[in-house]
Every structure is written in C-alpha cells, then in structure tokens.
Design an enzyme around this catalytic site. Sequence first.
Site, mmCIF file in Angstrom:
data_model
loop_
_atom_site.group_PDB
_atom_site.id
_atom_site.type_symbol
_atom_site.label_atom_id
_atom_site.label_comp_id
_atom_site.label_asym_id
_atom_site.label_seq_id
_atom_site.Cartn_x
_atom_site.Cartn_y
_atom_site.Cartn_z
ATOM 1 N N GLU A 266 131.241 60.083 -44.439
ATOM 2 C CA GLU A 266 130.043 60.302 -43.609
ATOM 3 C C GLU A 266 129.839 59.034 -42.805
ATOM 4 O O GLU A 266 129.411 58.008 -43.334
ATOM 5 C CB GLU A 266 128.827 60.592 -44.495
ATOM 6 C CG GLU A 266 128.887 61.947 -45.178
ATOM 7 C CD GLU A 266 128.770 63.119 -44.200
ATOM 8 O OE1 GLU A 266 128.338 62.906 -43.051
ATOM 9 O OE2 GLU A 266 129.127 64.239 -44.599
ATOM 10 N N CYS A 300 122.131 57.097 -39.152
ATOM 11 C CA CYS A 300 123.333 57.653 -38.515
ATOM 12 C C CYS A 300 122.992 58.760 -37.522
ATOM 13 O O CYS A 300 123.720 58.983 -36.567
ATOM 14 C CB CYS A 300 124.277 58.173 -39.586
ATOM 15 S SG CYS A 300 123.453 59.288 -40.745
#
Length: 491
Positions: A266, A300
């Site tokens: 991720e 993110c």
Amino acid sequence: MQQNVDRSAFFPRAYDGFTGQYIAGRWVAGTTGATVLDRNPYDDAVLAEITQAGLSDLAQAFAAAKAAQDDWGRALPGDRAAVFLKAVTILEARKEEIIGWLVRESGSTRLKAGIEWGAVRAGMLEAATMPASAQGHIIPVDRPGKEARVYKKPVGVVGVISPWNFPLHLSNRSVAPALALGNAVVLKPSNDTPITGGLLLAKIYEEAGLPAGVLNVVVGSSSVIGDAFARHPVPRVLTFTGSTPVGRHIAQVAGESSLLKRIGLELGGNAPLVVLDDADLEKAVGAALIGRFMHQGQICMSTNRIIVDASIYDDFVEAYTAAVKTIKYGDPNDPATLVGPLCNDSQVRNVTESIARARQSGFRECVSGPIEGRVVAPHVFADVTNDSEFARNEIFGPVAPIIRAANEAEALAFANDTEFGLSSAVFTRDEARGLAFAQRIEAGMTHINDITIHDYPHVMFGGEKNSGLGRFNGKWIVEEFTTDHFISIQR
Ligand code: NAP
Ligand code: MG
C-alpha cells in the site's frame, strides 16, 4: 538500562513506560545497545527512550510467532473473535489516553486522532466477524466417487511494516485481520511512531487476552533490521504500507527470501480532485480543503492536485483561497487546529523543497505563511501545470496545487497522467456524468462529490499503478491473509 526484564509490572494501569520490544509476550529491551529518543514532533518533548532491536531480536520474534501460530490458528472462531470485542472495550475505556498518544507522538491534531481512534475501533469490530468468514468449498468434479474440497486456512505468520502517518490504524489494518484469521504476526512500526504504531497496539491486545507470541513488535532502525525483515523466510505474507521507493525495495528483497512469500503493498498516491463545470462550488471547495489539509496533507489519499474546469476556475481559486486563509495551524492539541506539525525533519525538508519548486516554476502563490519548527502554514499555488515536477510528486504536506483544465476530457487526461492511482474524486451535479467519469479514472478508489479520503473496514481499499499491489479490508483482506488447500477424497 535493564535488559530483558518483564516490564509489564511497571505499568499495569496507564499505557506508559514503553522502552523496547514485545516478543513472545514479554516486554524486553532491544539487544543492539542503541536507543532512540521518541519525541513529540510539535515541541520535541521526550516521550520515551526506545531500545533498538537487532537481528537476534528479529529472529526471536519470528520464532515466537511461528511457535504460537498453530494453537492460535486452531482456536475456536468465537474465542478469536472475543479478543477483538474485548479490545474494543479497552479502546473505549482508554479513548482519551490513546488519542493523547496519537497527538503527542505523531503530531496528529485532535480531529485527526479522533478519526484514527474511530477507524481502529471499526477495524477491530470488523475483525471480530472474520474468524467465521474463512469458509471453504465442496466442488463437483467429473470423476465417479471423487469429492473435491477446498479448505481455507491461515497462511501462518504475517509480517507487517507500517508507516508513521496513521500509525495505530495502518498497523491495526493489517494486524487485526491477520490475527482474526488465525495467523501470528510480527509488526515493525516506523521508528518515528514506535508506540502508536506498535507497542500501544500490542498492549491493547495483550490486555484483551491475546496469547503470548501471537503478536510480536520489533522496533529498530530500518538500516539494521529492514532488509532482514523483508527477506525472512518465516512470514508467508508480508504487508508493507509506506512510500513507493521503499515498497519497491522491500518487494525486491522479499524476492530474495529462501522461501517465496506473497507481498501486499500500500504505497504513495497523487490523488486528483476534479471539479467539473456543473459542480457545486461550495462543496468542492470544502472537500478540497479537508482533503488536502487534514493531517497536514500527510495521508496517502490526500488531495494532491485540484483540477478545475476553465469555466469555473477563477471562481474556484478565489473561494478556495479565502477558505484556506481561515485554517488554524499550530498546536495539534488545540481542538480548533486543522494543520499541526509535520511528523519529522525530513518531512519538513521535503515540503519546503516542494514550495521552493512551485515558486521557481513561477506558479501563482495565493496563500502562504511561515514555516516555524515543524509547523508549515497552509500554502496554495494556482495556475500549476500538470506536467510540472511540483504536480507530479506526492507532496505529503499542507500545500495545494490548483490546475486549470480546458474541459472534461482534459481534466480526465490530467487526472490519469500520473504514476500513481490510489484515490481520486470528481465533483458534478450530474450523478450519471460523475459515474461515467469515475469509471475512466485509473485508480483503486474514486469518490463522487466527496473528499478523497475514505477507508471503511468492510469496503475494498487499494491502489493501481505505483500505488500498490493487493487489496485491504473486508473479504478482500480475507483472501490476502488466508490460503486455499484443495483436498480430494476418492470413495
Ligand atoms: P516509508 O519511509 O516508506 O516508511 C514506511 C515503513 O517502512 C516504516 O516503518 C519505515 O521504518 C520502514 N522502512 C524504511 N526503509 C525500510 C527498509 N529498507 N526495509 C524495511 N522497512 C523499511 O514511508 P513513510 O514516510 O513512513 O510514509 C509515507 C508514505 O507512505 C507516503 O508515500 C504515503 O503515501 C504512503 N502511505 C500509503 C498508504 C496506503 O495505504 N497506500 C497509507 C499511508 C501511507 P522507519 O520509518 O523507521 O525508517
Ligand atoms: Mg517522533
């Protein structure tokens, strides 16, 4: 410094006194002899002195996980679920204490720390549903007397490497489902957040009754234990949440392991928020503000580019500029603060460089302010070009680029012209138009008429392109953290 003593007796009440590692159910010092001061990024106050793990600690942690996994994997689903339900009650009872740690150690504002606490709670409740969700199949085959079954089993040991930005949540997002599905875990948090990223979580699960060795936390320098962690033959699955360059490196090193393993990555993002010509301007401004400035832009899924249709561009820039000027920045513990300190000095350097790059490119600086300590005041640059280095990079800070697109087609081309593909958003009053646009965005996640930041424990999470490999949450993470075993019976 005391070595390898059971320290749990020192802090039976408050979660305090963290000094090192949690291995095989014991609170022990790291064996390298080195220590790192864990400091509050806002005022540099020392929170803890953490002894650093070396290779022998890592070996012990993986050995402990391997030894503990079999029993845990055979535990009744209800007994595994009970640990998570108990953990939720601990989380609730210690809410203020946990939020306090997030504010002090990771520079989280109270707003963000509260959201993170809620995400961890939701993740634990979801994990409580998972032990019974590892279901197999009985499949008809063209052979008389043959029964084909597929059993779903834990993978064994899962290795988890997590970042500092949502330390408790992003650690728990891997740890909770991995444990719930009968695996044991070795967790390596970031050295910027050893407590909220690891030791505090271990404390919660210990208090919730998780057996010794099922979860282990190693805290140490990535240059000492990083590659050894990624290369270690014990974990059958490795999940990494962090930057794209480090993720690439981990994947390479994991590939050298003597036993092949699955990896989940991720990684970074460069989320576009697209404002089409028929958008509700006020809502788009609000979403672009929260999506960019929440947690100082260090998420993110943060809105990294605001792409606006030319027909409403000037109005958007004016309204956005006015709104951003009202943001309160500074002390993360002040409930009114939206923008607190960046997490560390290298973050401050990176964000300062981004601002310098925008200025060198001559982009219009609509909002600016001081950089004091690690607090960077909100910045807005308009008339940014999509192919500039400023817009191509993940800024990971409180700096917003606004880009003008001639029309919808150019907005889509701009949105997709990036190496990343994690989150994205589009604003339009026409839902069908929004859906058609969303389906053409090259990203794992797209939100119509909302901010770019969403993570629900039962809904798929993940990215395309250089934003990662694999999927988190719900039934998707069940697939990541289990393996299938085909067993046939001939009658
Ligand atoms: P990072 O520098 O890549 O670090 C992530 C983790 O990897 C930390 O625990 C770090 O430990 C560790 N690490 C660094 N080098 C290593 C090595 N050689 N071997 C093993 N581990 C190593 O990322 P970050 O700066 O903490 O986080 C920011 C980045 O994460 C951004 O790019 C952001 O977009 C991304 N992110 C992605 C997601 C997602 O779900 N896609 C979520 C959050 C963040 P140390 O810190 O102690 O070195
Ligand atoms: Mg710190």
